[in-house]
Design an enzyme around this catalytic site. Structure first.
Site, PDB file in Angstrom:
ATOM      1  N   HIS A  82      12.629  12.642  -7.987  1.00  0.00           N
ATOM      2  CA  HIS A  82      12.461  11.232  -8.364  1.00  0.00           C
ATOM      3  C   HIS A  82      11.260  11.118  -9.279  1.00  0.00           C
ATOM      4  O   HIS A  82      10.219  11.737  -9.034  1.00  0.00           O
ATOM      5  CB  HIS A  82      12.256  10.355  -7.121  1.00  0.00           C
ATOM      6  N   ASP A 161      14.592  -2.773   1.355  1.00  0.00           N
ATOM      7  CA  ASP A 161      13.811  -2.533   0.138  1.00  0.00           C
ATOM      8  C   ASP A 161      14.289  -3.440  -0.995  1.00  0.00           C
ATOM      9  O   ASP A 161      13.489  -3.960  -1.767  1.00  0.00           O
ATOM     10  CB  ASP A 161      13.898  -1.077  -0.312  1.00  0.00           C
ATOM     11  N   ARG A 168       8.305  -8.732  -3.879  1.00  0.00           N
ATOM     12  CA  ARG A 168       7.029  -8.194  -4.401  1.00  0.00           C
ATOM     13  C   ARG A 168       6.891  -8.467  -5.887  1.00  0.00           C
ATOM     14  O   ARG A 168       5.808  -8.765  -6.390  1.00  0.00           O
ATOM     15  CB  ARG A 168       6.956  -6.680  -4.143  1.00  0.00           C
ATOM     16  N   SER A 183       9.146   2.104  -0.523  1.00  0.00           N
ATOM     17  CA  SER A 183      10.255   1.649  -1.362  1.00  0.00           C
ATOM     18  C   SER A 183      11.002   2.848  -1.971  1.00  0.00           C
ATOM     19  O   SER A 183      12.221   2.974  -1.865  1.00  0.00           O
ATOM     20  CB  SER A 183       9.683   0.738  -2.461  1.00  0.00           C
ATOM     21  N   LYS A 187      14.828   4.806  -0.231  1.00  0.00           N
ATOM     22  CA  LYS A 187      16.079   4.956  -1.003  1.00  0.00           C
ATOM     23  C   LYS A 187      16.434   6.429  -1.174  1.00  0.00           C
ATOM     24  O   LYS A 187      17.580   6.822  -1.034  1.00  0.00           O
ATOM     25  CB  LYS A 187      15.923   4.287  -2.379  1.00  0.00           C
TER      26      LYS A 187
HETATM   27  N1  URA Z   1      10.012   1.984  -7.832  1.00  0.00           N
HETATM   28  C1  URA Z   1      10.555   1.626  -6.647  1.00  0.00           C
HETATM   29  O1  URA Z   1      11.681   1.951  -6.339  1.00  0.00           O
HETATM   30  N2  URA Z   1       9.780   0.872  -5.821  1.00  0.00           N
HETATM   31  C2  URA Z   1       8.540   0.501  -6.105  1.00  0.00           C
HETATM   32  O2  URA Z   1       7.912  -0.156  -5.295  1.00  0.00           O
HETATM   33  C3  URA Z   1       8.001   0.879  -7.346  1.00  0.00           C
HETATM   34  C4  URA Z   1       8.764   1.632  -8.189  1.00  0.00           C
END
Ligand code: URA
Length: 436
Positions: A82, A161, A168, A183, A187
């Site tokens: 990621h 999320d 947010r 977050s 995922k």
């Molecule tokens: N990418 C995400 O998936 N979440 C965040 O909080 C910031 C960047």
């Protein structure tokens, strides 16, 4: 439990118990806790931070708030990467088939571009017919056949999320290390992987503008993943200039295919191969990073990695022939060189200005619901340290509209700075962070 008492506890800097976090996250997902209380909690976390225990619990709760992809029938070890996102970051397109060729499986669930950073799904959708919306069953079946698949979110992946990130975004609580960690990791871990390598981008074109923040985020993610029994590593890589020489969608697919055929730009290949080698060592497909690098190079040289990408595209309903004949990919009407106003050594190339120029031409989106123009973009971007004469091309703009071309030029005029002295670029891979 009373929500405001828990908010008060975090506001005053105390650590929350797993039960309190569970009450909050489950309540928020099921809507018994309203947005205004979650917003207050996010702000309290923003100011007070969280311990690693709290961050790991929050991650697990958010991951379990929705569906988990069942990858248990895939025999190979499963590993993913990621990136926190950057301009010209097309690494995923090279990395998935390369790692698959070496014998690990890559179940990659990616996102769309937002703001100046591009998204893997938009790039893949430049390929005519490519479907990013596979069911879980199709996703697993593609991985079994070719070792990798790149799709968008399936079903209800980490719904807590999804809700919290949107909140947010409008309450100025995005830049919080524990919230970002939970977050991203909720995922990624819902993909059913055994290991994850993070590419934390640092610099002017990245989410993390200071090196210290990039380092803290990388360390927190590695620690949280390790606590959840995942093989973890993080690289901190430079995003003070775009990665590679192309930014946009179709143009990045072309650069990725060149990379898989052994003709990629040095910086793109360096980051890609290092991430791949780390992925392979995490899941014990190779014994060392060096062995991984040698194995990866073999699959580039033999053409196997390029063929593997084409196979994946075909399994997703895409037309693999366009990858041999790039003129069949979306192509912009106008190709215009952008020339150096003076001679000297290139001192800086603003990834931010390049990214903005792509968005302005329609290649990125400023709102989630916007569509993108896959054909537009920027190629042949000059790199920091390069010597140029006045009038030399610094890049080529691919636009579909004269007005947008003019807008892009205006932004790009602020993208380059020059020096009369020779300039040495920053090291691309600044640091590799492994579990303690
Ligand atoms: N990418 C995400 O998936 N979440 C965040 O909080 C910031 C960047």
């Amino acid at each position: 439990m009373i929500p405001q008492w828990i908010i008060e506890k975090k506001r005053d800097g105390e650590a929350l118990s797993p039960e309190e976090l569970k009450f909050f996250i489950e309540g928020y997902t099921k809507e018994s806790i309203p947005d205004y209380q979650m917003a207050a909690m996010a702000m309290a976390i923003y100011f007070q931070g969280m311990t690693l225990d709290e961050t790991a619990t929050l991650t697990e709760l958010m991951m379990n708030s929705g569906d988990l992809v069942d990858t248990s029938s895939i025999e190979q070890p499963k590993v993913d990467k990621h990136s926190t996102g950057g301009v010209g970051d097309k690494v995923s397109l090279l990395l998935a088939p390369l790692v698959a060729c070496c014998g690990a499986a890559v179940p990659m669930i990616s996102g769309r571009g937002l703001g100046i950073t591009g998204g893997t799904l938009d790039k893949m959708e430049s390929i005519p017919g490519y479907r990013v919306g596979l069911s879980d069953k199709e996703f697993v079946s593609v991985i079994k056949q070719c070792g990798c698949s790149m799709i968008g979110q399936t079903g209800q992946l980490a719904p807590a999320d999804k809700k919290l990130y949107a909140l947010r975004d409008v309450t100025a609580t995005v830049p919080s290390i524990p919230l970002i960690t939970a977050s991203i990791m909720s995922k990624k871990l819902a993909e059913g992987i055994d290991g994850l390598v993070m590419d934390v981008k640092w610099g002017k074109g990245a989410f993390m503008k200071t090196y210290e923040d990039a380092q803290t985020l990388a360390k927190t993610i590695v620690e949280v993943g390790t606590r959840m029994n995942k093989g973890m590593a993080a690289l901190i890589t430079d995003m003070n200039q775009p990665l590679g020489r192309a930014a946009g969608n179709s143009v990045e697919v072309i650069e990725s295919m060149a990379g898989l055929q052994g003709n990629g730009p040095d910086d793109l290949m360096e980051v890609t191969l290092e991430l791949c080698a780390r992925m392979l060592t995490l899941v014990n497909v190779v014994d060392s990073r060096e062995e991984g690098l040698a194995e990866l190079q073999k699959h580039i040289d033999s053409g196997a990695a390029f063929e593997r990408f084409k196979q994946m595209v075909e399994l997703h309903g895409g037309d693999p022939r366009v990858l041999d004949d790039w003129s069949k990919l979306p192509t912009a009407k106008i190709q215009s060189p952008f020339k150096a106003p003076r001679g000297g050594y290139i001192q800086a190339v603003s990834a931010e200005q390049v990214g903005r120029a792509v968005v302005l031409m329609g290649g990125g989106r400023s709102r989630t619901e916007d569509s993108v123009d896959h054909a537009v973009g920027i190629t042949d971007i000059a790199k920091i340290g390069q010597a140029v004469q006045a009038g030399d091309p610094l890049l080529t703009i691919h636009a579909n509209d004269e007005d947008k071309l003019a807008g892009a030029i205006e932004l790009l005029e602020k993208a380059f700075t020059f020096s009369d002295e020779a300039v040495t670029p920053e090291a691309l891979i600044k640091e590799v962070i492994l579990p303690d």
